[in-house]
Write a protein that holds these residues in place. Structure first.
Motif, PDB file in Angstrom:
ATOM      1  N   ALA A  63     -12.468 -36.058   6.894  1.00 59.28           N
ATOM      2  CA  ALA A  63     -13.565 -35.248   6.342  1.00 59.28           C
ATOM      3  C   ALA A  63     -14.424 -36.080   5.401  1.00 59.28           C
ATOM      4  N   LEU A  64     -13.772 -36.903   4.570  1.00 59.96           N
ATOM      5  CA  LEU A  64     -14.522 -37.769   3.662  1.00 59.96           C
ATOM      6  C   LEU A  64     -15.366 -38.774   4.439  1.00 59.96           C
ATOM      7  N   LYS A  65     -14.791 -39.334   5.495  1.00 58.37           N
ATOM      8  CA  LYS A  65     -15.510 -40.323   6.294  1.00 58.37           C
ATOM      9  C   LYS A  65     -16.711 -39.694   6.987  1.00 58.37           C
ATOM     10  N   SER A  66     -16.525 -38.482   7.504  1.00 55.64           N
ATOM     11  CA  SER A  66     -17.624 -37.789   8.181  1.00 55.64           C
ATOM     12  C   SER A  66     -18.790 -37.549   7.218  1.00 55.64           C
ATOM     13  N   THR A  67     -18.453 -37.091   6.003  1.00 52.39           N
ATOM     14  CA  THR A  67     -19.496 -36.854   4.999  1.00 52.39           C
ATOM     15  C   THR A  67     -20.185 -38.159   4.620  1.00 52.39           C
ATOM     16  N   TYR A  68     -19.390 -39.200   4.454  1.00 47.86           N
ATOM     17  CA  TYR A  68     -19.948 -40.514   4.092  1.00 47.86           C
ATOM     18  C   TYR A  68     -20.902 -41.024   5.170  1.00 47.86           C
ATOM     19  N   GLU A  69     -20.472 -40.953   6.416  1.00 49.03           N
ATOM     20  CA  GLU A  69     -21.309 -41.435   7.513  1.00 49.03           C
ATOM     21  C   GLU A  69     -22.606 -40.637   7.625  1.00 49.03           C
ATOM     22  N   GLN A  70     -22.540 -39.336   7.363  1.00 49.93           N
ATOM     23  CA  GLN A  70     -23.749 -38.516   7.398  1.00 49.93           C
ATOM     24  C   GLN A  70     -24.704 -38.927   6.284  1.00 49.93           C
ATOM     25  N   ASN A  71     -24.142 -39.193   5.087  1.00 47.48           N
ATOM     26  CA  ASN A  71     -24.979 -39.636   3.966  1.00 47.48           C
ATOM     27  C   ASN A  71     -25.595 -41.009   4.231  1.00 47.48           C
ATOM     28  N   ASN A 147     -33.027 -47.344  -2.601  1.00 44.75           N
ATOM     29  CA  ASN A 147     -32.209 -46.778  -1.527  1.00 44.75           C
ATOM     30  C   ASN A 147     -30.954 -47.606  -1.285  1.00 44.75           C
ATOM     31  N   ALA A 148     -31.106 -48.928  -1.351  1.00 46.73           N
ATOM     32  CA  ALA A 148     -29.948 -49.812  -1.180  1.00 46.73           C
ATOM     33  C   ALA A 148     -28.932 -49.589  -2.293  1.00 46.73           C
ATOM     34  N   LEU A 149     -29.417 -49.366  -3.511  1.00 44.83           N
ATOM     35  CA  LEU A 149     -28.514 -49.081  -4.622  1.00 44.83           C
ATOM     36  C   LEU A 149     -27.785 -47.759  -4.402  1.00 44.83           C
ATOM     37  N   ASN A 150     -28.495 -46.776  -3.892  1.00 42.71           N
ATOM     38  CA  ASN A 150     -27.860 -45.493  -3.582  1.00 42.71           C
ATOM     39  C   ASN A 150     -26.757 -45.665  -2.554  1.00 42.71           C
ATOM     40  N   LEU A 151     -26.994 -46.519  -1.566  1.00 38.89           N
ATOM     41  CA  LEU A 151     -25.978 -46.766  -0.546  1.00 38.89           C
ATOM     42  C   LEU A 151     -24.756 -47.450  -1.145  1.00 38.89           C
ATOM     43  N   THR A 152     -24.980 -48.399  -2.052  1.00 34.66           N
ATOM     44  CA  THR A 152     -23.868 -49.085  -2.710  1.00 34.66           C
ATOM     45  C   THR A 152     -23.028 -48.099  -3.522  1.00 34.66           C
ATOM     46  N   LYS A 153     -23.704 -47.222  -4.266  1.00 34.49           N
ATOM     47  CA  LYS A 153     -22.995 -46.211  -5.051  1.00 34.49           C
ATOM     48  C   LYS A 153     -22.235 -45.246  -4.143  1.00 34.49           C
ATOM     49  N   THR A 155     -21.049 -45.825  -1.154  1.00 34.38           N
ATOM     50  CA  THR A 155     -19.886 -46.502  -0.581  1.00 34.38           C
ATOM     51  C   THR A 155     -18.746 -46.582  -1.584  1.00 34.38           C
ATOM     52  N   ALA A 156     -19.077 -46.877  -2.837  1.00 33.62           N
ATOM     53  CA  ALA A 156     -18.050 -46.946  -3.883  1.00 33.62           C
ATOM     54  C   ALA A 156     -17.408 -45.578  -4.104  1.00 33.62           C
ATOM     55  N   LYS A 159     -15.042 -44.830  -1.197  1.00 37.39           N
ATOM     56  CA  LYS A 159     -13.787 -45.590  -1.296  1.00 37.39           C
ATOM     57  C   LYS A 159     -12.872 -44.995  -2.362  1.00 37.39           C
ATOM     58  N   ASN A 160     -13.442 -44.651  -3.510  1.00 39.62           N
ATOM     59  CA  ASN A 160     -12.634 -44.067  -4.581  1.00 39.62           C
ATOM     60  C   ASN A 160     -12.040 -42.724  -4.155  1.00 39.62           C
ATOM     61  N   ALA A 161     -12.852 -41.906  -3.486  1.00 38.15           N
ATOM     62  CA  ALA A 161     -12.379 -40.602  -3.039  1.00 38.15           C
ATOM     63  C   ALA A 161     -11.271 -40.749  -1.991  1.00 38.15           C
ATOM     64  N   ALA A 162     -11.435 -41.721  -1.090  1.00 36.64           N
ATOM     65  CA  ALA A 162     -10.418 -41.950  -0.063  1.00 36.64           C
ATOM     66  C   ALA A 162      -9.120 -42.440  -0.694  1.00 36.64           C
ATOM     67  N   ASP A 163      -9.224 -43.373  -1.649  1.00 35.54           N
ATOM     68  CA  ASP A 163      -8.026 -43.874  -2.332  1.00 35.54           C
ATOM     69  C   ASP A 163      -7.326 -42.753  -3.092  1.00 35.54           C
ATOM     70  N   GLN A 164      -8.107 -41.898  -3.743  1.00 34.35           N
ATOM     71  CA  GLN A 164      -7.531 -40.793  -4.509  1.00 34.35           C
ATOM     72  C   GLN A 164      -6.832 -39.798  -3.592  1.00 34.35           C
ATOM     73  N   ALA A 165      -7.463 -39.488  -2.464  1.00 33.08           N
ATOM     74  CA  ALA A 165      -6.862 -38.540  -1.520  1.00 33.08           C
ATOM     75  C   ALA A 165      -5.536 -39.079  -0.983  1.00 33.08           C
ATOM     76  N   ALA A 166      -5.511 -40.372  -0.655  1.00 36.27           N
ATOM     77  CA  ALA A 166      -4.279 -40.971  -0.145  1.00 36.27           C
ATOM     78  C   ALA A 166      -3.199 -40.986  -1.221  1.00 36.27           C
ATOM     79  N   ALA A 167      -3.574 -41.340  -2.449  1.00 34.88           N
ATOM     80  CA  ALA A 167      -2.600 -41.394  -3.540  1.00 34.88           C
ATOM     81  C   ALA A 167      -2.029 -40.013  -3.840  1.00 34.88           C
ATOM     82  N   GLU A 168      -2.891 -38.999  -3.884  1.00 32.38           N
ATOM     83  CA  GLU A 168      -2.421 -37.642  -4.159  1.00 32.38           C
ATOM     84  C   GLU A 168      -1.522 -37.140  -3.038  1.00 32.38           C
ATOM     85  N   GLY A 169      -1.890 -37.437  -1.801  1.00 29.02           N
ATOM     86  CA  GLY A 169      -1.060 -37.018  -0.676  1.00 29.02           C
ATOM     87  C   GLY A 169       0.305 -37.673  -0.706  1.00 29.02           C
ATOM     88  N   ASN A 170       0.358 -38.961  -1.034  1.00 29.02           N
ATOM     89  CA  ASN A 170       1.639 -39.662  -1.113  1.00 29.02           C
ATOM     90  C   ASN A 170       2.479 -39.140  -2.267  1.00 29.02           C
TER      91      ASN A 170
END
Length: 205
Positions: A63-71, A147-153, A155-156, A159-170
């Motif tokens: 779900a996070l990846k889908s939202t990220y790719e859409q953004n 716009n490039a700065l927005n993309l960098t933010k 992406t960060a 990544k943080n949301a994905a790491d948090q989701a994995a950590a909480e799940g574990n």
């Protein structure tokens, strides 16, 4: 005479505690209520928990990846809009310059300006056009950089949301495995006490 038969849960049956040092919290012969392809005989319920939480984490990450790719797609579309808008401004500036040049040529002919004066006017007009184009180019570059700065933010943040989701799940998985191990230990003690009580009753009989 009582038979001593004990009621068992349809989901957990014939549970046997296992030492944590042996690599698992417990073993169990599980009924089919879990579903998901486990059948009617599961040797280790901890594997079910691992699979369940793995699916949960995978769903959250998807779900996070889908939202990220859409953004990301939205930002890329915005880049295209920026380029198109500034191209339009450049074309308008060039068209305006052509119109002004024609008007100046007509005015020069009407006033009988010499070649030198006409050349200076054309040179000034050309310089004005280049200045306008430079301004437009600078504004376009700034918009694309933002716009490039927005993309960098973005992406960060992804990544943080994905790491948090994995950590909480574990962490949730570890807690579930521990709680299940404790439950199995308590159930084993209850079974041992019941067996001892049954043995004492049979000895008296």
């Amino acid at each position: 005479k009582q038979t001593g038969t004990q009621a068992t849960s349809p989901a957990y049956q014939e549970l046997t505690p296992v030492s944590p040092q042996s690599g698992g919290g417990f073993t169990a012969n599980l009924g089919g209520s879990y579903g998901g392809g486990y059948g009617s005989d599961i040797s280790d319920a901890s594997q079910y928990l691992r699979d369940m939480y793995a699916q949960q984490i995978a769903a959250e990450l998807a779900a996070l990846k889908s939202t990220y790719e859409q953004n990301v797609a939205d930002i890329q579309a915005q880049n295209d809009l920026i380029t198109s808008a500034y191209d339009k401004q450049r074309n308008q500036a060039a068209a305006q310059n052509d119109l002004q040049r024609m008007q100046m040529n007509e005015l020069g002919l009407m006033q009988g300006l010499n070649t030198g004066a006409s050349g200076q006017m054309a040179l000034a007009q050309s310089a004005a056009l280049q200045g306008n184009l430079a301004t437009i180019g600078s504004q376009e570059a700034q918009s694309l950089a933002d716009n490039a700065l927005n993309l960098t933010k973005l992406t960060a943040q992804y990544k943080n949301a994905a790491d948090q989701a994995a950590a909480e799940g574990n962490a949730q998985l570890a807690s579930a495995l521990y709680n299940e191990y404790v439950r199995q230990q308590e159930l084993a003690l209850q079974q041992q006490a019941a067996a001892q009580e049954q043995a004492n009753w049979e000895a008296k009989m």
